[in-house]
Design a protein around this motif. Sequence first.
Motif, PDB file in Angstrom:
ATOM      1  N   ALA A  30       9.377  -9.333   1.117  1.00 31.13           N
ATOM      2  CA  ALA A  30       9.714  -8.107   0.391  1.00 31.13           C
ATOM      3  C   ALA A  30       8.528  -7.661  -0.453  1.00 31.13           C
ATOM      4  CB  ALA A  30      10.930  -8.330  -0.508  1.00 31.13           C
ATOM      5  N   PRO A  31       8.097  -6.418  -0.347  1.00 29.97           N
ATOM      6  CA  PRO A  31       7.023  -5.938  -1.229  1.00 29.97           C
ATOM      7  C   PRO A  31       7.435  -5.943  -2.702  1.00 29.97           C
ATOM      8  CG  PRO A  31       7.346  -4.463   0.639  1.00 29.97           C
ATOM      9  CD  PRO A  31       8.501  -5.412   0.640  1.00 29.97           C
ATOM     10  N   ASP A  35      13.730  -4.953  -1.949  1.00 27.64           N
ATOM     11  CA  ASP A  35      13.475  -4.507  -0.578  1.00 27.64           C
ATOM     12  C   ASP A  35      14.115  -5.429   0.448  1.00 27.64           C
ATOM     13  OD1 ASP A  35      11.925  -2.173  -1.078  1.00 27.64           O
ATOM     14  OD2 ASP A  35      10.199  -3.432  -1.554  1.00 27.64           O
ATOM     15  N   PRO A 135       7.867  -5.567   5.982  1.00 25.25           N
ATOM     16  CA  PRO A 135       8.086  -4.121   5.854  1.00 25.25           C
ATOM     17  C   PRO A 135       7.388  -3.384   6.986  1.00 25.25           C
ATOM     18  CG  PRO A 135       6.541  -4.920   4.200  1.00 25.25           C
ATOM     19  CD  PRO A 135       7.149  -6.121   4.835  1.00 25.25           C
ATOM     20  N   ASP A 139       5.392   2.452   6.674  1.00 30.10           N
ATOM     21  CA  ASP A 139       6.217   2.903   5.546  1.00 30.10           C
ATOM     22  C   ASP A 139       5.373   3.764   4.596  1.00 30.10           C
ATOM     23  OD1 ASP A 139       9.023   1.812   4.100  1.00 30.10           O
ATOM     24  OD2 ASP A 139       7.506   2.560   2.715  1.00 30.10           O
ATOM     25  N   HIS A 141       5.331   3.998   1.431  1.00 25.97           N
ATOM     26  CA  HIS A 141       4.919   3.356   0.178  1.00 25.97           C
ATOM     27  C   HIS A 141       3.679   2.484   0.423  1.00 25.97           C
ATOM     28  CE1 HIS A 141       4.907   1.250  -3.583  1.00 25.97           C
ATOM     29  NE2 HIS A 141       6.016   1.833  -3.982  1.00 25.97           N
ATOM     30  N   ASP A 143       2.442  -0.022  -1.185  1.00 25.36           N
ATOM     31  CA  ASP A 143       2.699  -1.453  -1.351  1.00 25.36           C
ATOM     32  C   ASP A 143       3.331  -2.058  -0.101  1.00 25.36           C
ATOM     33  OD1 ASP A 143       1.609  -1.843  -3.825  1.00 25.36           O
ATOM     34  OD2 ASP A 143       3.505  -1.929  -4.910  1.00 25.36           O
ATOM     35  N   HIS A 144       4.153  -1.283   0.574  1.00 28.19           N
ATOM     36  CA  HIS A 144       4.801  -1.771   1.790  1.00 28.19           C
ATOM     37  C   HIS A 144       3.784  -1.912   2.914  1.00 28.19           C
ATOM     38  CE1 HIS A 144       9.202  -0.853   0.603  1.00 28.19           C
ATOM     39  NE2 HIS A 144       8.441  -0.905  -0.482  1.00 28.19           N
ATOM     40  N   ARG A 145       2.924  -0.925   3.052  1.00 27.17           N
ATOM     41  CA  ARG A 145       1.886  -1.013   4.083  1.00 27.17           C
ATOM     42  C   ARG A 145       0.908  -2.148   3.768  1.00 27.17           C
ATOM     43  NH1 ARG A 145       1.777   4.532   3.092  1.00 27.17           N
ATOM     44  NH2 ARG A 145      -0.356   4.411   2.282  1.00 27.17           N
ATOM     45  N   THR A 147       1.545  -4.872   2.105  1.00 22.99           N
ATOM     46  CA  THR A 147       2.211  -6.150   2.357  1.00 22.99           C
ATOM     47  C   THR A 147       2.137  -6.503   3.830  1.00 22.99           C
ATOM     48  OG1 THR A 147       3.711  -5.915   0.475  1.00 22.99           O
ATOM     49  CG2 THR A 147       4.433  -7.355   2.259  1.00 22.99           C
ATOM     50  N   TRP A 148       2.371  -5.510   4.690  1.00 27.38           N
ATOM     51  CA  TRP A 148       2.238  -5.752   6.139  1.00 27.38           C
ATOM     52  C   TRP A 148       0.815  -6.172   6.468  1.00 27.38           C
ATOM     53  CZ3 TRP A 148      -0.778  -4.056  10.095  1.00 27.38           C
ATOM     54  CH2 TRP A 148      -0.343  -4.395  11.394  1.00 27.38           C
ATOM     55  N   GLU A 166       9.924  -5.777  11.915  1.00 28.35           N
ATOM     56  CA  GLU A 166       9.616  -4.896  10.786  1.00 28.35           C
ATOM     57  C   GLU A 166      10.823  -4.040  10.405  1.00 28.35           C
ATOM     58  OE1 GLU A 166       5.840  -2.836  11.450  1.00 28.35           O
ATOM     59  OE2 GLU A 166       5.318  -4.376  12.933  1.00 28.35           O
TER      60      GLU A 166
END
Length: 243
Positions: A30-31, A35, A135, A139, A141, A143-145, A147-148, A166
């Motif tokens: 989860a970022p 999430d 994530p 996405d 956001h 932070d979501h990208r 994190t991936w 994902e």
Amino acid sequence: MADLAAFTTATSFPLKSIATIDPGRVLIVAPHPDDETLGCGGAIALLRSHHYPVQVLVVSDGTMSHPRSRKFPAPILRQLREQETINALRILGVESENVRFLRLPDSLIENHIDLAIVQVRTYLQATVPTTIFLPWRCDPHPDHRATWQLFDRAIESLSFSPRIIEYPIWDWDPEQRGTVATTAKVIGWRLDTAEVGTLKQNAIAQYRSQTTDLINDDPEGFRLTAELLSNFAQPWELFFEEI
């Protein structure tokens, strides 16, 4: 380019049961705190009901949701959001010893990828997940990208190759949804979560800092809208996989 029109026709994606996935040892990434429950809460509950081992790793500290609150300065807000996560996951069947918080700065994950790779790689080598829920790479956001990207890089040098699934969060918001460049070819599918829908909603309700006026001294503080939350009340969850 990623075909984000898929979010308006999600019900056309094939519907799977948890039995058809057979994910083995599972890691949910989860970022931000919440999430994992929004995007994968139904999957988590189903996985645990079938006795699959589930670990959860929360990447950021979540402290930028209410940056101007005096009642909840960053250290207190971090504690609150982490406790909300533990409470939510306990409802879904994951005990606190299986939850880890990386505590990277909220909204700045991208700036800390290089430093966090070793930490993430060490964690993955210790837990050896068969399947990782990340994530959605496109996405909206950052932070979501990020994190991936962090996990994509960390996985490169592992001696094993986990399956990557994902999940979208902010693409459900038509105001943020856009076209993101990617060379990946992905397929989408839905997981039937109808039998654990109540559990998921009870878990989401634990995030009072994000869904209520619990923090009422930051006029610009974040709050999940009823419109966005309605997308996570469906009897299924949407996932993507690269082919």
